[in-house]
Motif scaffolding. Structure first.
Motif, PDB file in Angstrom:
ATOM      1  N   UNK A 243       0.566   1.946  -4.804  1.00 39.80           N
ATOM      2  CA  UNK A 243       1.818   1.359  -5.281  1.00 39.80           C
ATOM      3  C   UNK A 243       2.185   1.973  -6.620  1.00 39.80           C
ATOM      4  N   UNK A 244       3.300   1.524  -7.152  1.00 44.33           N
ATOM      5  CA  UNK A 244       3.720   1.952  -8.481  1.00 44.33           C
ATOM      6  C   UNK A 244       3.136   1.097  -9.582  1.00 44.33           C
ATOM      7  N   UNK A 245       2.182   0.247  -9.248  1.00 41.83           N
ATOM      8  CA  UNK A 245       1.599  -0.669 -10.241  1.00 41.83           C
ATOM      9  C   UNK A 245       0.562  -0.001 -11.135  1.00 41.83           C
ATOM     10  N   UNK A 246       0.082  -0.783 -12.109  1.00 42.06           N
ATOM     11  CA  UNK A 246      -0.936  -0.277 -13.022  1.00 42.06           C
ATOM     12  C   UNK A 246      -2.312  -0.274 -12.354  1.00 42.06           C
ATOM     13  N   UNK A 247      -3.252   0.351 -13.027  1.00 42.69           N
ATOM     14  CA  UNK A 247      -4.625   0.434 -12.497  1.00 42.69           C
ATOM     15  C   UNK A 247      -5.626   0.141 -13.615  1.00 42.69           C
ATOM     16  N   UNK A 248      -6.739  -0.463 -13.244  1.00 41.30           N
ATOM     17  CA  UNK A 248      -7.908  -0.483 -14.117  1.00 41.30           C
ATOM     18  C   UNK A 248      -8.981   0.377 -13.464  1.00 41.30           C
ATOM     19  N   UNK A 249      -9.578   1.220 -14.261  1.00 41.24           N
ATOM     20  CA  UNK A 249     -10.715   2.012 -13.794  1.00 41.24           C
ATOM     21  C   UNK A 249     -11.907   1.588 -14.644  1.00 41.24           C
TER      22      UNK A 249
END
Lengths: 346, 94
Positions: A243-249
């Motif tokens: 998606x166009x959402x944010x990510x946590x790695x």
């Protein structure tokens, strides 16, 4: 201690402790696990530790018009099994969730089934015993387990997000019981999350993120930065959560050592992951992630995960052994819900 | 030993409101169509629009889309709808 006779919560008399536990179950005021009955004495101790009057307003949720006071936060923190000194963390997490950028009502009621990932940074991690090492995303540490659980109980009891009532999660995920980690700042050769987000290193912060479940990123034999980045980016580009959402790695210390050894910095890692975590418009259309039929040019038109590299938040956490990192996608598919960081008052 | 325990829940705040004055029909009226911005909400509103213009002599149509399905419509949007429209239909599509 003197009880501030200002509590306004309805009182219930029960025959004993076990009956109290049952009463919370029977009234639907639990997450399905036994809670610690909230006595007046315990709630007053929690309020005193937080330095709050019972009637202090912590947040108001505008869609359902719910105003959450310190008293209700304290009651739910007791139920969750918190220690009184965890109150500042719970309160700060809740305040962050009340930021319009988080979109609280949507995040806790959507079919998407998100949980609030709570990331703790700064000296408070050691002071309160938050786990940032082995099994960081799993059970074992009271601070992590009960702070995350308190947040869930507040959404259930104060915001009406009971499954099937306002919480319409199609499946939900296990993080909805509790989803709280601390950053392993000692194993982080780069800036920790809170410093990157503009806070001094000596402050303690909470970052909240409406999140899907963690996706394991395993590279046991890939002892190069390229192997790690390839696997991370491939996980981030998987269609299910694309998606166009944010990510946590959440990078494991073993992966961090390899990346740092090979000269990778956080900004460079973010830029590389953003560049690689992409799909063609054709893929997205075939998968039903975009509307419409595949058109000429769609096979060579690329769509990236997120808006830009800064949409990828990197946290170091986990035990010293094992090549297991995690990708945690946002609940929001667009810009409806973003990570929010707030300082914990000392 | 009997113990006293506390209720962790809260109820929604009560807000009194008055139902807007009803219109007898839509002839000569301005129709507002407010989409929640989700996929297919626009189709639902298109169908409503088609049905209503076939049945009434609607003077004009104002279409608006919320910036986020997950958030309340912003005040400026609601003020504009209230100012410019006689009636507003909103749809939750997905």
């Amino acid at each position: 201690m003197n009880l501030p006779a200002k509590l306004t919560a309805a009182e219930l008399w029960v025959d004993g402790w076990a009956e109290g536990v049952d009463e919370y179950f029977e009234r639907g005021w639990s997450d399905g696990l036994p809670v610690v009955p909230a006595t007046e004495e315990a709630v007053c101790r929690f309020l005193e530790a937080a330095g709050h009057e019972p009637s202090d307003v912590i947040i108001t949720e505008p869609v359902r018009r719910r105003t959450i006071t310190a008293e209700k936060v304290a009651i739910n923190a007791v139920l969750a099994g918190c220690r009184p000194e965890y109150m500042h963390v719970v309160l700060t997490a809740l305040r962050a969730m009340g930021d319009p950028a988080f979109t609280l009502h949507g995040a806790i009621t959507s079919t998407g089934g998100s949980a609030t990932l709570v990331v703790v940074n700064g000296p408070i991690r050691q002071r309160l015993g938050f786990n940032s090492g082995t099994n960081v995303l799993g059970p074992g540490a009271r601070a992590n387990a009960t702070v995350g659980r308190a947040i869930r109980l507040i959404t259930l009891n104060c915001l009406g997000a009971q499954p099937g009532v306002l919480d319409k999660s199609t499946q939900g995920h296990p993080g909805k019981y509790s989803y709280c980690i601390a950053e392993n700042e000692d194993e982080n050769p780069w800036q920790p999350l809170h410093v990157e987000r503009g806070f001094p290193p000596e402050t303690s912060t909470v970052t909240v993120f409406a999140a899907e479940a963690p996706h394991n990123v395993l590279t046991h034999y890939g002892e190069t930065a390229d192997a790690i980045l390839l696997t991370l980016a491939d996980t981030m580009a998987s269609l299910g959560s694309f998606s166009g959402g944010q990510s946590f790695v959440v990078l494991a210390p073993e992966h961090v050592k390899i990346l740092a050894r090979d000269g990778w910095t956080k900004p460079r890692i973010k830029a590389e992951l953003y560049a690689r975590a992409r799909r063609t418009r054709a893929d997205l259309k075939r998968a039903g992630k975009l509307a419409g039929a595949v058109e000429p040019g769609d096979d060579s038109a690329w769509v990236h995960r997120g808006n830009d590299p800064e949409d990828i938040h990197i946290v170091v956490a986990g035990g010293g052994a094992g090549g297991h990192s995690a990708f945690i996608p946002s609940w929001s598919r667009y810009r409806n819900s973003l990570a929010v960081t707030r300082e914990i008052p000392s | 030993m009997r113990i006293k325990i506390l209720d962790p829940t809260i109820a929604a705040e009560r807000a009194d409101s008055v139902v807007a004055k009803r219109v007898a029909d839509l002839d000569g009226k301005i129709l507002g169509l407010l989409s929640n911005s989700k996929v297919n909400g626009d189709h639902l509103l298109d169908l409503v629009h088609q049905r209503l213009v076939a049945r009434y002599r609607i003077e004009g149509v104002v279409r608006m889309t919320k910036t986020s399905a997950s958030r309340v419509a912003d005040g400026a949007m609601l003020d504009a709808l209230a100012r410019d429209c006689d009636v507003v239909v909103t749809a939750i599509g997905d």
